[in-house]
Design a protein around this motif. Structure first.
Motif, PDB file in Angstrom:
ATOM      1  N   ALA A 133     -16.418  -6.349  22.403  1.00 54.19           N
ATOM      2  CA  ALA A 133     -16.220  -6.534  23.725  1.00 54.19           C
ATOM      3  C   ALA A 133     -15.931  -7.880  24.317  1.00 54.19           C
ATOM      4  CB  ALA A 133     -17.660  -6.249  24.592  1.00 54.19           C
ATOM      5  N   LEU A 134     -16.506  -8.784  23.346  1.00 49.14           N
ATOM      6  CA  LEU A 134     -15.961 -10.133  23.764  1.00 49.14           C
ATOM      7  C   LEU A 134     -14.393 -10.414  23.719  1.00 49.14           C
ATOM      8  CD1 LEU A 134     -18.766 -12.493  22.028  1.00 49.14           C
ATOM      9  CD2 LEU A 134     -18.044 -12.516  24.398  1.00 49.14           C
ATOM     10  N   LEU A 135     -14.077  -9.989  22.497  1.00 49.62           N
ATOM     11  CA  LEU A 135     -12.690  -9.919  22.334  1.00 49.62           C
ATOM     12  C   LEU A 135     -11.864  -9.315  23.167  1.00 49.62           C
ATOM     13  CD1 LEU A 135     -12.484  -9.604  18.582  1.00 49.62           C
ATOM     14  CD2 LEU A 135     -12.187 -11.601  19.701  1.00 49.62           C
ATOM     15  N   LEU A 136     -12.008  -8.023  23.783  1.00 54.61           N
ATOM     16  CA  LEU A 136     -11.371  -7.031  24.537  1.00 54.61           C
ATOM     17  C   LEU A 136     -11.469  -7.730  26.060  1.00 54.61           C
ATOM     18  CD1 LEU A 136     -12.349  -3.786  23.077  1.00 54.61           C
ATOM     19  CD2 LEU A 136      -9.991  -5.107  23.260  1.00 54.61           C
ATOM     20  N   VAL A 137     -12.771  -8.329  26.432  1.00 54.13           N
ATOM     21  CA  VAL A 137     -12.795  -8.935  27.796  1.00 54.13           C
ATOM     22  C   VAL A 137     -11.808 -10.217  27.672  1.00 54.13           C
ATOM     23  CG1 VAL A 137     -14.198 -10.338  29.313  1.00 54.13           C
ATOM     24  CG2 VAL A 137     -15.336  -8.415  28.173  1.00 54.13           C
ATOM     25  N   ALA A 138     -11.530 -10.853  26.814  1.00 58.18           N
ATOM     26  CA  ALA A 138     -10.664 -11.906  26.852  1.00 58.18           C
ATOM     27  C   ALA A 138      -9.347 -11.361  26.978  1.00 58.18           C
ATOM     28  CB  ALA A 138     -10.878 -12.850  25.526  1.00 58.18           C
ATOM     29  N   GLY A 141      -9.539  -8.341  30.253  1.00 58.15           N
ATOM     30  CA  GLY A 141      -9.971  -8.642  31.360  1.00 58.15           C
ATOM     31  C   GLY A 141     -11.677  -7.841  31.437  1.00 58.15           C
ATOM     32  N   PRO A 142     -12.523  -8.345  32.293  1.00 63.51           N
ATOM     33  CA  PRO A 142     -13.726  -8.051  32.330  1.00 63.51           C
ATOM     34  C   PRO A 142     -13.681  -6.350  32.991  1.00 63.51           C
ATOM     35  CG  PRO A 142     -13.574  -9.541  34.021  1.00 63.51           C
ATOM     36  CD  PRO A 142     -12.314  -9.756  32.869  1.00 63.51           C
ATOM     37  N   GLY A 143     -15.071  -5.612  32.791  1.00 66.05           N
ATOM     38  CA  GLY A 143     -14.847  -4.154  33.542  1.00 66.05           C
ATOM     39  C   GLY A 143     -15.193  -3.138  32.433  1.00 66.05           C
ATOM     40  N   ALA A 146     -12.817  -2.419  29.340  1.00 70.50           N
ATOM     41  CA  ALA A 146     -12.943  -3.300  27.902  1.00 70.50           C
ATOM     42  C   ALA A 146     -14.247  -2.758  27.239  1.00 70.50           C
ATOM     43  CB  ALA A 146     -13.218  -4.867  28.435  1.00 70.50           C
ATOM     44  N   GLY A 147     -15.049  -2.080  27.830  1.00 72.50           N
ATOM     45  CA  GLY A 147     -16.454  -1.632  27.456  1.00 72.50           C
ATOM     46  C   GLY A 147     -16.065  -0.183  26.550  1.00 72.50           C
ATOM     47  N   ILE A 148     -15.151   0.528  27.281  1.00 70.88           N
ATOM     48  CA  ILE A 148     -14.822   1.635  26.796  1.00 70.88           C
ATOM     49  C   ILE A 148     -14.135   1.565  25.385  1.00 70.88           C
ATOM     50  CG2 ILE A 148     -13.329   3.759  26.942  1.00 70.88           C
ATOM     51  CD1 ILE A 148     -13.712   3.800  29.887  1.00 70.88           C
ATOM     52  N   VAL A 149     -13.160   0.473  25.079  1.00 65.88           N
ATOM     53  CA  VAL A 149     -12.408   0.173  24.183  1.00 65.88           C
ATOM     54  C   VAL A 149     -13.317  -0.452  22.973  1.00 65.88           C
ATOM     55  CG1 VAL A 149     -10.341  -0.848  23.296  1.00 65.88           C
ATOM     56  CG2 VAL A 149     -10.499   0.140  25.412  1.00 65.88           C
ATOM     57  N   ALA A 150     -14.383  -1.207  23.397  1.00 70.44           N
ATOM     58  CA  ALA A 150     -15.225  -1.936  22.543  1.00 70.44           C
ATOM     59  C   ALA A 150     -15.939  -0.795  21.937  1.00 70.44           C
ATOM     60  CB  ALA A 150     -16.054  -2.550  23.108  1.00 70.44           C
ATOM     61  N   ILE A 151     -16.460   0.219  22.710  1.00 71.17           N
ATOM     62  CA  ILE A 151     -17.205   1.305  21.931  1.00 71.17           C
ATOM     63  C   ILE A 151     -16.576   2.240  20.935  1.00 71.17           C
ATOM     64  CG2 ILE A 151     -18.290   3.525  22.432  1.00 71.17           C
ATOM     65  CD1 ILE A 151     -20.255   1.179  23.083  1.00 71.17           C
ATOM     66  N   GLY A 225     -18.958  -4.565  31.866  1.00 74.47           N
ATOM     67  CA  GLY A 225     -19.523  -3.432  32.876  1.00 74.47           C
ATOM     68  C   GLY A 225     -20.784  -2.720  32.434  1.00 74.47           C
ATOM     69  N   GLY A 226     -21.344  -1.931  33.278  1.00 77.11           N
ATOM     70  CA  GLY A 226     -22.449  -1.272  32.990  1.00 77.11           C
ATOM     71  C   GLY A 226     -23.736  -1.850  33.533  1.00 77.11           C
ATOM     72  N   LEU A 227     -24.914  -1.431  32.911  1.00 80.12           N
ATOM     73  CA  LEU A 227     -26.171  -1.886  33.407  1.00 80.12           C
ATOM     74  C   LEU A 227     -26.446  -3.372  32.949  1.00 80.12           C
ATOM     75  CD1 LEU A 227     -28.354   1.134  32.797  1.00 80.12           C
ATOM     76  CD2 LEU A 227     -27.914   0.021  35.029  1.00 80.12           C
ATOM     77  N   GLY A 228     -25.631  -3.650  31.698  1.00 76.11           N
ATOM     78  CA  GLY A 228     -25.778  -4.977  31.120  1.00 76.11           C
ATOM     79  C   GLY A 228     -25.111  -5.989  32.288  1.00 76.11           C
TER      80      GLY A 228
END
Length: 269
Positions: A133-138, A141-143, A146-151, A225-228
């Motif tokens: 997620a850190l890599l993909l947010v960079a 972008g955030p959102g 990035a969370g979907i691809v990280a998972i 993104g998400g609850l976090g």
């Protein structure tokens, strides 16, 4: 025959094995001492001794929960579920071909293709979803994306490893029976291999989705993104009653996903 020939008593290990065992224990103790020294190097024990008082202070600020904050968490909750679900589906599309390339009985080449597939599996499993997620947010972008691809990237290795092990354990007799009819490779795959791994595939999918629900709840801490994300915002402003509500909602979400996962796996298996 003299009694001296029976003087040798039975031993569980040879002398070399006993020496290797003691050396192993010695190395383990040395490693423990080394880790303890590394931990003590930057530890401020005054803070550690004060930790119970700080925990009680923060705990007192977390009650009562701010229940009126709950409606604003419904959209982040939906984002969390979407991240886990879409990330799992994306991982399945990528993991299934990798699993067939990694299994010895279905790979096109054990010398070239299989090592590449195993490298993909190991690479995916060795990097935590938060790091992805850190890599993909960079990168993107955030959102939520990035969370979907990280998972998805994190799940590829898990799904592919369990699936290729299931492929390698299929009954070869069924494959031989279909092959004896003159079936093509695609027909053998369709009628002999796939039906045998479908229950395992379904169980792996549901199990991974359950894990991804838990992981997606914290990806927002790094901007995915998400609850976090709401949790990070509340922690930044020390809104402890809001943190309590988020913790309770995360707990309920994980319990419900665990219940759904258990019911589906029971129905499948």
């Amino acid at each position: 025959m003299s009694d001296t020939q029976f003087d040798k008593s039975w031993r569980k290990r040879t002398s070399k094995q006993e020496l290797a065992l003691w050396l192993g224990w010695l190395a383990l103790v040395a490693f423990f001492v080394f880790c303890w020294e590394v931990m003590n190097k930057n530890t401020i024990w005054a803070f550690v001794s004060d930790a119970p008082r700080q925990a009680m202070d923060i705990g007192s600020r977390m009650v009562p929960p701010r229940w009126d904050y709950l409606p604003s968490l419904m959209e982040p909750l939906w984002d969390t579920i979407a991240i886990a679900t879409l990330g799992t589906l994306m991982a399945l599309f990528m993991a299934v071909p990798v699993a067939f390339m990694a299994a010895r009985n279905t790979t096109p080449s054990t010398r070239f293709v299989r090592p590449i597939a195993l490298l993909i599996i190991v690479s995916s499993r060795s990097i935590n979803s938060l790091i992805w997620a850190l890599l993909l947010v960079a990168i993107i972008g955030p959102g939520v994306m990035a969370g979907i691809v990280a998972i998805a990237f994190r799940s590829i290795g898990f799904v592919a490893k369990l699936l290729y092990e299931a492929i390698e354990e299929i009954d070869a007799v069924q494959v031989e029976a279909v092959s004896a009819t003159g079936a093509s490779k695609a027909q053998i795959m369709d009628y002999a291999v796939v039906p045998q791994i479908l229950p395992a595939f379904a169980g792996i999918t549901v199990f991974r989705w359950d894990i991804n629900i838990r992981e997606s709840t914290v990806l927002g801490l790094v901007g995915a993104g998400g609850l976090g994300l709401r949790l990070q915002e509340s922690l930044n402003v020390l809104a402890w009653p809001q943190v309590t509500v988020i913790f309770i909602l995360i707990l309920i979400t994980v319990l419900v996903s665990e219940w759904v996962s258990a019911k589906v796996r029971h129905a499948i298996i």
